[in-house]
Design a protein around this motif. Sequence first.
Motif, mmCIF file in Angstrom:
data_model
loop_
_atom_site.group_PDB
_atom_site.id
_atom_site.type_symbol
_atom_site.label_atom_id
_atom_site.label_comp_id
_atom_site.label_asym_id
_atom_site.label_seq_id
_atom_site.Cartn_x
_atom_site.Cartn_y
_atom_site.Cartn_z
ATOM 1 N N MET A 1 -23.126 12.732 -13.604
ATOM 2 C CA MET A 1 -21.741 13.147 -13.573
ATOM 3 C C MET A 1 -21.162 12.956 -12.166
ATOM 4 O O MET A 1 -21.876 12.912 -11.187
ATOM 5 C CB MET A 1 -21.618 14.614 -13.977
ATOM 6 N N VAL A 2 -19.883 12.926 -12.133
ATOM 7 C CA VAL A 2 -19.153 12.720 -10.881
ATOM 8 C C VAL A 2 -19.176 14.005 -10.060
ATOM 9 O O VAL A 2 -19.092 15.108 -10.597
ATOM 10 C CB VAL A 2 -17.692 12.318 -11.196
ATOM 11 N N GLU A 3 -19.297 13.869 -8.761
ATOM 12 C CA GLU A 3 -19.167 14.999 -7.844
ATOM 13 C C GLU A 3 -17.682 15.134 -7.523
ATOM 14 O O GLU A 3 -17.154 14.412 -6.671
ATOM 15 C CB GLU A 3 -19.991 14.763 -6.577
ATOM 16 N N TRP A 4 -16.998 16.031 -8.217
ATOM 17 C CA TRP A 4 -15.536 16.086 -8.175
ATOM 18 C C TRP A 4 -14.988 16.459 -6.805
ATOM 19 O O TRP A 4 -14.024 15.854 -6.345
ATOM 20 C CB TRP A 4 -15.016 17.015 -9.274
ATOM 21 N N LYS A 5 -15.595 17.422 -6.141
ATOM 22 C CA LYS A 5 -15.122 17.791 -4.796
ATOM 23 C C LYS A 5 -15.324 16.638 -3.826
ATOM 24 O O LYS A 5 -14.480 16.373 -2.971
ATOM 25 C CB LYS A 5 -15.836 19.047 -4.298
ATOM 26 N N GLU A 6 -16.436 15.942 -3.970
ATOM 27 C CA GLU A 6 -16.711 14.784 -3.117
ATOM 28 C C GLU A 6 -15.704 13.662 -3.408
ATOM 29 O O GLU A 6 -15.236 12.983 -2.487
ATOM 30 C CB GLU A 6 -18.136 14.289 -3.365
ATOM 31 N N THR A 7 -15.365 13.483 -4.679
ATOM 32 C CA THR A 7 -14.376 12.474 -5.050
ATOM 33 C C THR A 7 -13.041 12.768 -4.371
ATOM 34 O O THR A 7 -12.412 11.871 -3.793
ATOM 35 C CB THR A 7 -14.193 12.432 -6.584
ATOM 36 N N ILE A 8 -12.608 14.025 -4.436
ATOM 37 C CA ILE A 8 -11.350 14.415 -3.788
ATOM 38 C C ILE A 8 -11.414 14.147 -2.287
ATOM 39 O O ILE A 8 -10.496 13.569 -1.707
ATOM 40 C CB ILE A 8 -11.024 15.900 -4.083
ATOM 41 N N HIS A 9 -12.516 14.544 -1.663
ATOM 42 C CA HIS A 9 -12.683 14.344 -0.222
ATOM 43 C C HIS A 9 -12.657 12.864 0.125
ATOM 44 O O HIS A 9 -11.964 12.436 1.066
ATOM 45 C CB HIS A 9 -13.992 14.975 0.250
ATOM 46 N N ASP A 10 -13.402 12.051 -0.628
ATOM 47 C CA ASP A 10 -13.477 10.617 -0.336
ATOM 48 C C ASP A 10 -12.116 9.943 -0.496
ATOM 49 O O ASP A 10 -11.726 9.120 0.335
ATOM 50 C CB ASP A 10 -14.500 9.935 -1.243
ATOM 51 N N ILE A 11 -11.415 10.290 -1.557
ATOM 52 C CA ILE A 11 -10.098 9.680 -1.769
ATOM 53 C C ILE A 11 -9.137 10.106 -0.666
ATOM 54 O O ILE A 11 -8.399 9.276 -0.124
ATOM 55 C CB ILE A 11 -9.553 10.024 -3.167
ATOM 56 N N ASN A 12 -9.142 11.396 -0.329
ATOM 57 C CA ASN A 12 -8.259 11.865 0.748
ATOM 58 C C ASN A 12 -8.547 11.144 2.056
ATOM 59 O O ASN A 12 -7.623 10.796 2.793
ATOM 60 C CB ASN A 12 -8.376 13.375 0.920
ATOM 61 N N SER A 13 -9.820 10.910 2.348
ATOM 62 C CA SER A 13 -10.184 10.191 3.575
ATOM 63 C C SER A 13 -9.616 8.782 3.581
ATOM 64 O O SER A 13 -9.046 8.325 4.568
ATOM 65 C CB SER A 13 -11.701 10.118 3.722
ATOM 66 N N ARG A 14 -9.746 8.104 2.472
ATOM 67 C CA ARG A 14 -9.236 6.738 2.378
ATOM 68 C C ARG A 14 -7.714 6.708 2.339
ATOM 69 O O ARG A 14 -7.093 5.753 2.807
ATOM 70 C CB ARG A 14 -9.812 6.028 1.160
ATOM 71 N N LEU A 15 -7.101 7.738 1.746
ATOM 72 C CA LEU A 15 -5.639 7.784 1.719
ATOM 73 C C LEU A 15 -5.060 7.886 3.123
ATOM 74 O O LEU A 15 -4.005 7.310 3.407
ATOM 75 C CB LEU A 15 -5.140 8.944 0.853
ATOM 76 N N LYS A 16 -5.757 8.598 4.002
ATOM 77 C CA LYS A 16 -5.312 8.660 5.399
ATOM 78 C C LYS A 16 -5.298 7.269 6.006
ATOM 79 O O LYS A 16 -4.349 6.877 6.678
ATOM 80 C CB LYS A 16 -6.210 9.609 6.197
ATOM 81 N N GLU A 17 -6.357 6.523 5.744
ATOM 82 C CA GLU A 17 -6.443 5.152 6.240
ATOM 83 C C GLU A 17 -5.338 4.291 5.616
ATOM 84 O O GLU A 17 -4.657 3.536 6.317
ATOM 85 C CB GLU A 17 -7.806 4.567 5.896
ATOM 86 N N LEU A 18 -5.159 4.414 4.301
ATOM 87 C CA LEU A 18 -4.138 3.625 3.613
ATOM 88 C C LEU A 18 -2.738 3.954 4.132
ATOM 89 O O LEU A 18 -1.906 3.067 4.296
ATOM 90 C CB LEU A 18 -4.222 3.868 2.100
ATOM 91 N N SER A 19 -2.511 5.229 4.431
ATOM 92 C CA SER A 19 -1.185 5.627 4.902
ATOM 93 C C SER A 19 -0.856 5.031 6.271
ATOM 94 O O SER A 19 0.311 4.837 6.598
ATOM 95 C CB SER A 19 -1.042 7.146 4.940
ATOM 96 N N THR A 20 -1.855 4.728 7.072
ATOM 97 C CA THR A 20 -1.585 4.074 8.357
ATOM 98 C C THR A 20 -1.273 2.600 8.161
ATOM 99 O O THR A 20 -0.562 2.002 8.957
ATOM 100 C CB THR A 20 -2.772 4.214 9.340
ATOM 101 N N ARG A 21 -1.797 2.024 7.089
ATOM 102 C CA ARG A 21 -1.583 0.603 6.820
ATOM 103 C C ARG A 21 -0.301 0.334 6.036
ATOM 104 O O ARG A 21 0.289 -0.729 6.186
ATOM 105 C CB ARG A 21 -2.773 0.028 6.065
ATOM 106 N N THR A 22 0.082 1.274 5.187
ATOM 107 C CA THR A 22 1.283 1.095 4.376
ATOM 108 C C THR A 22 1.969 2.441 4.151
ATOM 109 O O THR A 22 1.937 3.008 3.057
ATOM 110 C CB THR A 22 0.973 0.364 3.045
ATOM 111 N N PRO A 23 2.546 2.985 5.211
ATOM 112 C CA PRO A 23 3.103 4.334 5.153
ATOM 113 C C PRO A 23 4.232 4.501 4.127
ATOM 114 O O PRO A 23 4.327 5.544 3.478
ATOM 115 C CB PRO A 23 3.597 4.597 6.572
ATOM 116 N N ASP A 24 5.051 3.480 3.949
ATOM 117 C CA ASP A 24 6.152 3.605 2.998
ATOM 118 C C ASP A 24 5.643 3.750 1.561
ATOM 119 O O ASP A 24 6.235 4.464 0.754
ATOM 120 C CB ASP A 24 7.106 2.417 3.092
ATOM 121 N N THR A 25 4.550 3.065 1.256
ATOM 122 C CA THR A 25 3.969 3.184 -0.082
ATOM 123 C C THR A 25 3.524 4.618 -0.340
ATOM 124 O O THR A 25 3.816 5.182 -1.399
ATOM 125 C CB THR A 25 2.776 2.225 -0.232
ATOM 126 N N LEU A 26 2.851 5.210 0.631
ATOM 127 C CA LEU A 26 2.376 6.587 0.449
ATOM 128 C C LEU A 26 3.524 7.582 0.424
ATOM 129 O O LEU A 26 3.495 8.548 -0.344
ATOM 130 C CB LEU A 26 1.348 6.962 1.528
#
Length: 113
Positions: free
Chosen positions: A1-26
């Motif tokens: 099964m998926v580790e749901w808290k880890e999934t949230i953490h991992d996505i949030n970490s990558r979203l920070k990176e994505l927001s620096t690359r394409t802030p208007d999209t976020l």
Amino acid sequence: MVEWKETIHDINSRLKELSTRTPDTLRGFALVAGAGANTNHLGAKTRELIALAVAVTTRCDGCIAFHAAEAVKLGVPDAEIAEALGVAINLNAGAAITYSTHVLDAIETLKQA
């Protein structure tokens, strides 16, 4: 099964990176995501039930993680979550039935061509 808290953490970490690359999209995504809360016609609980059902039909584990966490935070009862999931199951089955008729139509049309 998926580790749901880890999934949230991992996505949030990558979203920070994505927001620096394409802030208007976020920013645009955040605007859309918050639109329902601004009008609040459905209420937070109903929006989360819809989000969970859509997350199932789109097969998005990240969506499931975030919206399940929000549903828990809001105290959405298990019975309501189960009913929303039942709607999602019905629509997936309904979509398969509907698109099966498209296949029959395509086969019939292509045989005539």
